[in-house]
Write an enzyme that holds these catalytic residues in place. Structure first.
Site, PDB file in Angstrom:
ATOM      1  N   SER A   1       0.958  -1.099  -0.021  1.00 46.29           N
ATOM      2  CA  SER A   1       0.105  -0.064  -0.044  1.00 46.29           C
ATOM      3  C   SER A   1       0.861   1.500  -0.104  1.00 46.29           C
ATOM      4  O   SER A   1       2.180   0.995  -0.045  1.00 46.29           O
ATOM      5  CB  SER A   1      -0.836  -0.074   1.182  1.00 46.29           C
ATOM      6  OG  SER A   1      -0.156   0.267   2.410  1.00 46.29           O
ATOM      7  N   LYS A   2       0.178   2.175  -0.221  1.00 50.60           N
ATOM      8  CA  LYS A   2       1.015   3.794   0.031  1.00 50.60           C
ATOM      9  C   LYS A   2       1.992   3.886   1.018  1.00 50.60           C
ATOM     10  O   LYS A   2       3.041   4.290   0.872  1.00 50.60           O
ATOM     11  CB  LYS A   2      -0.047   4.894  -0.006  1.00 50.60           C
ATOM     12  CG  LYS A   2      -0.460   5.085  -1.360  1.00 50.60           C
ATOM     13  CD  LYS A   2      -1.021   6.606  -1.578  1.00 50.60           C
ATOM     14  CE  LYS A   2      -1.298   7.135  -3.022  1.00 50.60           C
ATOM     15  NZ  LYS A   2      -2.774   7.765  -2.954  1.00 50.60           N
ATOM     16  N   ARG A   3       1.585   3.276   2.272  1.00 44.53           N
ATOM     17  CA  ARG A   3       2.405   3.303   3.309  1.00 44.53           C
ATOM     18  C   ARG A   3       3.870   2.799   3.287  1.00 44.53           C
ATOM     19  O   ARG A   3       4.905   3.255   3.637  1.00 44.53           O
ATOM     20  CB  ARG A   3       2.011   2.342   4.480  1.00 44.53           C
ATOM     21  CG  ARG A   3       0.913   2.807   5.259  1.00 44.53           C
ATOM     22  CD  ARG A   3       0.562   1.863   6.463  1.00 44.53           C
ATOM     23  NE  ARG A   3       0.430   0.535   6.051  1.00 44.53           N
ATOM     24  CZ  ARG A   3       1.507  -0.434   6.203  1.00 44.53           C
ATOM     25  NH1 ARG A   3       2.463  -0.151   7.177  1.00 44.53           N
ATOM     26  NH2 ARG A   3       1.347  -1.771   6.083  1.00 44.53           N
ATOM     27  N   HIS A   4       3.943   1.851   1.994  1.00 42.11           N
ATOM     28  CA  HIS A   4       5.355   1.485   1.908  1.00 42.11           C
ATOM     29  C   HIS A   4       6.196   2.231   0.628  1.00 42.11           C
ATOM     30  O   HIS A   4       7.089   1.988   0.225  1.00 42.11           O
ATOM     31  CB  HIS A   4       5.183  -0.099   0.890  1.00 42.11           C
ATOM     32  CG  HIS A   4       4.693  -1.053   1.895  1.00 42.11           C
ATOM     33  ND1 HIS A   4       3.361  -1.531   1.964  1.00 42.11           N
ATOM     34  CD2 HIS A   4       5.250  -1.778   2.971  1.00 42.11           C
ATOM     35  CE1 HIS A   4       3.233  -2.267   2.787  1.00 42.11           C
ATOM     36  NE2 HIS A   4       4.276  -2.559   3.342  1.00 42.11           N
ATOM     37  N   GLY A   5       5.431   3.188   0.037  1.00 45.13           N
ATOM     38  CA  GLY A   5       6.053   4.255  -0.689  1.00 45.13           C
ATOM     39  C   GLY A   5       5.171   4.225  -2.060  1.00 45.13           C
ATOM     40  O   GLY A   5       4.143   3.888  -2.088  1.00 45.13           O
TER      41      GLY A   5
END
Ligand code: GLU
Length: 476
Positions: free
Chosen positions: A243-247
């Site tokens: 997800s966006k949390r990972h970049g």
């Protein structure tokens, strides 16, 4: 995957235009595309835009652009579900007439109250069937629910997961058409897959819970279901779903970071699929070798370092002229020109090719070609521009100043050799201060090459600038 010889493989990619194309969606699209091309079948692009609130034309355009950029082409479509509402309604009507579906007049508030009650009593919170047994027609807005079997089971053999079975009693009478007259995803997907003659549904694992419901719709309509292959999801290094949390996760974000389409395709293909220990695959090879049955059964871990490694491979494969063209947006971003016809610029591109892992890094590395450094690497200054370093700089400067402006790489090298001889200094002690003067950095292509690329005159000018800077800033 096994299929009858005479059957033409038809697969589809069915994005909802509610956001940008992500790595996971791109992989689903790619696997469908490869599977179709390998089998000489057809690949259909279907836009699932029945959610009018969240679907946007700009996402349709962006998804199409990203697929084209990746080199994923389709044979039919884009087909828009929003153009097919009449078709879905016709089938809803049919099911209503046959008594396989019914109108439900329960209000959202009522449903919510019943759900809470069921949960409080420790019961399953599925629909309780109030309207299934209704004798008199109801009033007001209604949804349409499928009458699901109370007993028996529904099962299919997933290409990757094998036999999957559900008990029908676990599947409530779910909604196939909302009160606004728009059918739900499960319904539109089945109607389209059936009418479009889709033979294989290859999609993300996150849809596996929808499959039994879809199978019950196939059953109710007496359509033959396709073969299903649910591909395991992609996770980040922490094993949580990517997800966006990972970049970055959007294909467009990777493009803007300077990844090449070939590298993206190669990397995405390898994300959950392999062929021995081969890492590098062209699109042609992928088409030849890919089979969905060989997709890994466990989640694939996204690894940006591996993507960077693949990207550097493809950067090295390119002709400098083509690369210069691709660099344009990254030079633009820096307010720099991108003279892809300039032989010195092309020489620089060639020098940067083995070093840069992305086009953006390459543009950064090329900036010195157009302007003298605005900053000098601080540690480099302290390490290489002390008293001795300045001495070397002056000596090299004076020697270079005597060369003609079109001096060859050999002549430039001789300058350094001469200074090494007179001072007894190692090459690095001479090269680093000069590199700082020319590029502001301590890493760059070979020093002779960059002097040749910049030209001797410019090199002398920049050495003077650094000497001046050192004097003004009293670096000791
Ligand atoms: N519109 C669905 C999605 O984007 C498609 C799922 C499917 O392939 O059936 O997830």
């Amino acid at each position: 995957m096994t299929h009858h010889k005479e059957e033409i493989i038809r697969v589809r990619f069915a994005p909802s235009p509610t956001g940008h194309l992500h790595i996971g969606g791109a992989r689903t699209a790619l696997y469908n595309f490869l599977y179709a091309r390998h089998a000489g079948g057809q690949f259909i692009l279907r836009i699932e835009d029945t959610d009018v609130e969240r679907s946007e034309q700009r996402f349709v355009d962006a998804i199409i652009h990203d697929l084209q950029w990746l080199g994923i082409s389709w044979d039919e479509g884009p087909v828009f579900q929003s153009d097919r509402l009449d078709i879905y309604r016709e089938y809803v009507e049919k099911l209503l007439e046959q008594g396989r579906a019914y109108r439900c007049y329960c209000t959202p508030e009522e449903l919510e109250r019943k759900r809470k009650k069921a949960v409080a009593e420790g019961k399953r919170p599925g629909y309780d069937g109030t309207c299934r047994n209704r004798k008199l027609p109801g009033e007001g807005p209604f949804t349409v629910r499928l009458k699901t079997p109370d007993t028996g089971s529904v099962s299919f053999t997933d290409v990757l997961r094998g036999e999957v079975v559900w008990q029908c009693q676990e599947i409530e009478d779910f909604i196939i058409m909302r009160s606004n007259g728009i059918p739900t995803y499960n319904f539109t997907a089945v109607i389209d897959d059936a009418l479009m003659g889709i033979t294989h549904v290859i999609r993300g694992d996150d849809h596996i819970a929808n499959t039994p419901r879809q199978l019950l719709i196939y059953r109710a309509l007496q359509f033959e279901p396709p073969v299903f292959a649910h591909i395991p999801l992609i996770v980040g290094p922490d094993r949580a779903p990517l997800s966006k949390r990972h970049g970055a996760v959007a294909v467009s974000a990777f493009r803007e970071m300077g990844f090449l389409a070939e590298a993206m395709v190669n990397y995405i293909a390898r994300l959950g699929w392999g062929y021995g220990d081969q890492e590098i695959f062209s699109m042609e090879e992928l088409i030849e070798l890919f089979d969905v049955k060989d997709v890994n059964r466990s989640p694939a871990t996204f690894d940006i370092e591996k993507l960077r490694w693949m990207n550097s491979h493809y950067i090295q494969q390119k002709r400098p002229g083509e690369l210069a063209g691709l660099l344009k947006p990254f030079m633009d971003k820096r307010g720099l020109p991108c003279p892809s016809g300039d032989s010195k610029f092309l020489m620089l591109v060639r020098e940067l090719q083995p070093r840069a892992k992305t086009l953006d890094e390459m543009a950064e590395g090329a900036a010195f070609f157009f302007r003298a450094p605005e900053f000098y690497d601080d540690r480099g200054l302290r390490k290489f521009c002390g008293k001795e370093g300045r001495q070397y700089l002056r000596m090299i400067r004076n020697e270079l100043a005597q060369l003609s402006s079109s001096a060859s790489r050999d002549e430039i090298q001789k300058v350094f050799e001469k200074v090494m001889e007179t001072t007894g200094a190692k090459m690095i002690k001479l090269a680093q201060p000069v590199r700082l003067a020319l590029t502001g950095k301590t890493v760059s292509p070979g020093i002779f090459e960059i002097i040749e690329i910049l030209g001797v005159e410019e090199a002398v000018k920049r050495i003077d600038l650094l000497l001046q800077y050192i004097k003004e800033n009293e670096i000791s």
